[in-house]
Design an enzyme around this catalytic site. Structure first.
Site, PDB file in Angstrom:
ATOM      1  N   HIS A  51      57.097 113.303  61.951  1.00  0.00           N
ATOM      2  CA  HIS A  51      56.028 113.741  62.845  1.00  0.00           C
ATOM      3  C   HIS A  51      56.628 114.206  64.168  1.00  0.00           C
ATOM      4  O   HIS A  51      57.654 113.687  64.617  1.00  0.00           O
ATOM      5  CB  HIS A  51      55.043 112.614  63.111  1.00  0.00           C
ATOM      6  CG  HIS A  51      54.242 112.216  61.910  1.00  0.00           C
ATOM      7  ND1 HIS A  51      53.049 111.540  62.008  1.00  0.00           N
ATOM      8  CD2 HIS A  51      54.452 112.391  60.581  1.00  0.00           C
ATOM      9  CE1 HIS A  51      52.558 111.320  60.802  1.00  0.00           C
ATOM     10  NE2 HIS A  51      53.399 111.828  59.913  1.00  0.00           N
ATOM     11  N   GLU A  53      55.841 113.627  67.195  1.00  0.00           N
ATOM     12  CA  GLU A  53      56.009 112.566  68.185  1.00  0.00           C
ATOM     13  C   GLU A  53      57.289 111.765  67.937  1.00  0.00           C
ATOM     14  O   GLU A  53      58.057 111.500  68.863  1.00  0.00           O
ATOM     15  CB  GLU A  53      54.827 111.589  68.161  1.00  0.00           C
ATOM     16  CG  GLU A  53      53.484 112.217  68.426  1.00  0.00           C
ATOM     17  CD  GLU A  53      52.740 112.599  67.151  1.00  0.00           C
ATOM     18  OE1 GLU A  53      53.321 113.287  66.287  1.00  0.00           O
ATOM     19  OE2 GLU A  53      51.562 112.236  67.018  1.00  0.00           O
ATOM     20  N   CYS A  81      48.883 109.367  65.117  1.00  0.00           N
ATOM     21  CA  CYS A  81      48.523 108.466  64.026  1.00  0.00           C
ATOM     22  C   CYS A  81      49.003 107.048  64.381  1.00  0.00           C
ATOM     23  O   CYS A  81      49.733 106.860  65.361  1.00  0.00           O
ATOM     24  CB  CYS A  81      49.161 108.946  62.723  1.00  0.00           C
ATOM     25  SG  CYS A  81      50.953 108.691  62.645  1.00  0.00           S
ATOM     26  N   CYS A  84      52.869 106.774  64.805  1.00  0.00           N
ATOM     27  CA  CYS A  84      53.346 107.373  66.050  1.00  0.00           C
ATOM     28  C   CYS A  84      52.884 106.569  67.261  1.00  0.00           C
ATOM     29  O   CYS A  84      53.635 106.426  68.232  1.00  0.00           O
ATOM     30  CB  CYS A  84      52.902 108.824  66.141  1.00  0.00           C
ATOM     31  SG  CYS A  84      53.691 109.871  64.885  1.00  0.00           S
TER      32      CYS A  84
END
Length: 150
Positions: A51, A53, A81, A84
């Protein structure tokens, strides 16, 4: 005039879109300067943790040679999410700015609301809805194109 950090994160999301990744982009800012930037790289790297992040937090920690980013801010195009959100808490990010809200997969304003749990020992100050329309439109367009291609 230069881009705002969120506009730069949107550019990272657009790069992810062109790479056939879910278009999420993120940047880490320290002392008013972007020190790390990335988009999602889950599919191409075959990495479920890829991801945006996670990728920028790793970059920033490596650059600063620390695991705590206490004087840094994170700008991301989509509400993080739960995975993260926990990484954000563990790195002690100072401020979190996100674009589009994520009712299905978000972990901050939706879902587990990780920062409000007693097991979360650090949480940044959170600001949602930054450039929300532009961030949401990119995601909507990506998934619409995926559905029409099926």
């Amino acid at each position: 005039m230069g881009l705002t950090p969120m506009q730069y994160a949107i550019e990272q999301a657009q790069l992810a879109f062109r790479a056939n990744e879910v278009p999420v982009g993120a940047v880490v800012v320290r002392e008013g300067r972007i020190i790390a930037a990335s988009g999602n790289n889950v599919r191409n790297a075959c990495d479920p943790t890829g991801h945006a992040e996670i990728r920028v937090l790793r970059q920033a920690c490596l650059l600063l040679k620390t695991t705590w980013l206490i004087d840094c801010d994170l700008h991301v195009t989509l509400e993080p999410c739960p995975m993260c959100a926990q990484a954000i808490a563990l790195t002690h990010i100072r401020h979190l700015y996100f674009g589009a809200y994520d009712p299905k997969g978000g972990g901050i304003e939706h879902g587990p609301r990780l920062f409000s749990l007693p097991c979360c020992h650090h949480h940044p100050e959170v600001f949602g809805g930054i450039e929300e329309e532009a961030c949401a439109e990119l995601l909507t367009r990506f998934f619409a194109e995926k559905r029409s291609a099926e």
